[in-house]
Design an enzyme around this catalytic site. Structure first.
Site, PDB file in Angstrom:
ATOM      1  N   ARG A  91       0.500  -1.413   0.088  1.00 56.75           N
ATOM      2  CA  ARG A  91      -0.261  -0.219  -0.717  1.00 56.75           C
ATOM      3  C   ARG A  91       0.706   1.110  -0.303  1.00 56.75           C
ATOM      4  O   ARG A  91       1.834   1.567   1.246  1.00 56.75           O
ATOM      5  CB  ARG A  91      -0.535  -0.141   1.120  1.00 56.75           C
ATOM      6  N   GLU A 122      -3.332   7.277  -4.278  1.00 60.43           N
ATOM      7  CA  GLU A 122      -3.640   6.825  -5.949  1.00 60.43           C
ATOM      8  C   GLU A 122      -4.750   7.614  -5.891  1.00 60.43           C
ATOM      9  O   GLU A 122      -5.541   8.098  -5.634  1.00 60.43           O
ATOM     10  CB  GLU A 122      -3.713   5.313  -5.937  1.00 60.43           C
ATOM     11  N   HIS A 129      -0.968   0.309 -10.238  1.00 60.64           N
ATOM     12  CA  HIS A 129      -1.601  -0.694  -9.510  1.00 60.64           C
ATOM     13  C   HIS A 129      -2.109  -2.117 -10.260  1.00 60.64           C
ATOM     14  O   HIS A 129      -3.053  -2.108 -10.781  1.00 60.64           O
ATOM     15  CB  HIS A 129      -2.346   0.308  -8.339  1.00 60.64           C
TER      16      HIS A 129
END
Ligand code: DGY
Length: 318
Positions: free
Chosen positions: A237, A266, A284
Site C-alpha cells: 500500500r 492514488e 497498481h
C-alpha cells in the site's frame, strides 16, 4: 433470507452472475469508475449486501447510510478503504479476498525487482527515443540480482511467495515482522530487526498491510539506513512509504532506485517522482491478470451469497 445487493463498480464475471442467481435483486454500477461519495451514499441505502472495491472509500458516512446492510464484501485482500471500527459497531460484516492474488502479486513484485535493477523500462525508453547507439561498456549499467540479499517487510502470504521465487536467484533472505514465519524459516530466511533489514538488504520489499503502525514506516530515517546501492520495492500500500521522502532519496541518490506499484494518494504521485529515472512506476497492477480478477470476483460474491443465506462468511476480516 436472500436480499438486495449492490455492486459499486463494473467487475468481471463470475461474481455478478453468482450474486444475481442468489439475490432477490442485484444492481451493479455499470461503469469502470468509482461513484462519487454522494452517489455511493445514496446507492448503498436499503441494500442487504454491498460488493465494493478498494477504490471506494467506505467511511462512517457510507456505513451509516447503509444501516441494516449485512456485509460490505471488498473485492481486494487489503481493506484499509473500509472503516472497520464503525462497521463493527453497526453490526456490518466486512470480508476480503485473500489467497487468490498471492502468486500474481509476487510475480509483479519480481517484475519490479528485475525491472528496476536491470533498467528495463529505461532501456525501452532508450529504444523508442532512438537513443541506442550500439552496445557500450559503460552503457546503462544496473544492479545485480542473483546472490544479492532480499529483505521482506511484512512476512505474510505474498512475501512468502516472493521468497520462494528468490530461491532460484540464490538470494539470502531476511524478513521483519511481529512473529516468526515457519515457511520463510524453512527457505533459510532470517528474522531480523527493522533497522538491520534496511542496513543489510540489497532489495527491500514491502508487503505489510496499511495500518496506523505501518503508515510512513519507510520514512526519511528508514531510507537513510539503506545502502546507496539498494532498491526499494512496494507492491503493498502506498502510504506505507513516505513518498516525498522517497523522492528526496531518489533525487539525492541516497538509494539506487525504487520499484513501485502503489502510491500514497492514488492515482496521483508525489511531485518529482515521475521525473526520477531510477524509479520504475506501475499503475497498481499487482492483481491485474484475467484469472486473478475473476477469482477475486468469485470470492467476493461467495462471501455475499453465504451471508445472504445466513451462513458464516468465508473471509471475515474481524
Ligand atoms: C488488493 O487486493 O488489496 C490489491 O491491492 C489489489 O490489487
Amino acid at each position: 433470507m436472500p436480499g438486495r445487493v449492490f455492486i459499486t463498480r463494473l467487475i468481471p464475471e463470475p461474481g455478478p452472475s453468482l450474486v444475481g442467481a442468489a439475490a432477490d435483486s442485484l444492481e451493479m454500477f455499470p461503469e469502470d469508475r468509482s461513484l462519487s461519495p454522494d452517489d455511493l451514499r445514496n446507492a448503498v441505502q436499503g441494500r442487504d449486501a454491498v460488493l465494493c472495491l478498494l477504490t471506494d472509500t467506505i467511511d462512517a458516512s457510507i456505513l451509516e447510510a447503509a444501516k441494516g446492510c449485512k456485509v460490505f464484501a471488498n473485492m481486494a485482500v487489503g481493506y484499509n478503504n473500509i472503516d472497520v471500527v464503525t462497521a463493527k459497531r453497526l453490526g456490518i460484516m466486512v470480508t476480503n479476498t485473500p489467497g487468490v492474488l498471492t502468486d500474481c502479486t509476487a510475480d509483479l513484485t519480481w517484475s519490479l525487482i528485475l525491472g528496476v535493477a536491470r533498467r528495463v523500462a529505461e532501456g525501452d525508453r532508450e529504444m523508442r527515443a532512438g537513443r541506442f547507439m550500439g552496445w557500450g561498456p559503460l552503457y546503462m549499467l544496473g544492479g545485480d540480482v542473483t546472490g544479492r540479499t532480499l529483505g521482506l517487510i511484512g512476512p505474510g502470504r505474498i512475501a512468502t511467495a516472493v521468497a520462494r521465487r528468490a530461491v532460484g536467484f540464490e538470494m539470502p533472505l531476511l524478513y521483519h515482522g511481529r512473529r516468526d514465519n515457519p515457511e520463510l524459516d524453512r527457505l533459510g530466511a532470517k528474522r531480523v530487526e527493522f533497522d538491520a533489514l534496511l542496513r543489510k538488504s540489497d532489495f527491500v520489499s514491502v508487503h505489510t498491510p496499511l495500518s496506523p503502525e505501518t503508515r510512513h514506516m519507510i520514512s526519511d530515517r528508514a531510507l537513510s539506513l539503506m545502502k546507496p546501492t539498494a532498491y526499494l520495492i512496494n507492491t503493498a500500500r502506498g502510504p506505507v512509504v513516505d513518498e516525498k521522502a522517497l523522492v528526496r532519496a531518489l533525487q539525492s541518490k541516497q538509494i539506487a532506485g525504487a520499484g513501485l506499484d502503489v502510491y500514497e494518494d492514488e492515482p496521483a504521485m508525489a511531485p518529482g517522482l515521475a521525473e526520477c529515472e531510477t524509479a520504475l512506476i506501475l499503475p497498481h497492477l499487482g492483481s491485474a491478470t484475467h484469472a486473478t480478477r475473476a477469482a477475486m470476483s468469485r470470492i467476493a460474491a461467495e462471501n455475499v451469497v453465504a451471508i445472504l443465506n445466513g451462513q458464516a462468511p468465508l473471509n471475515p476480516v474481524f
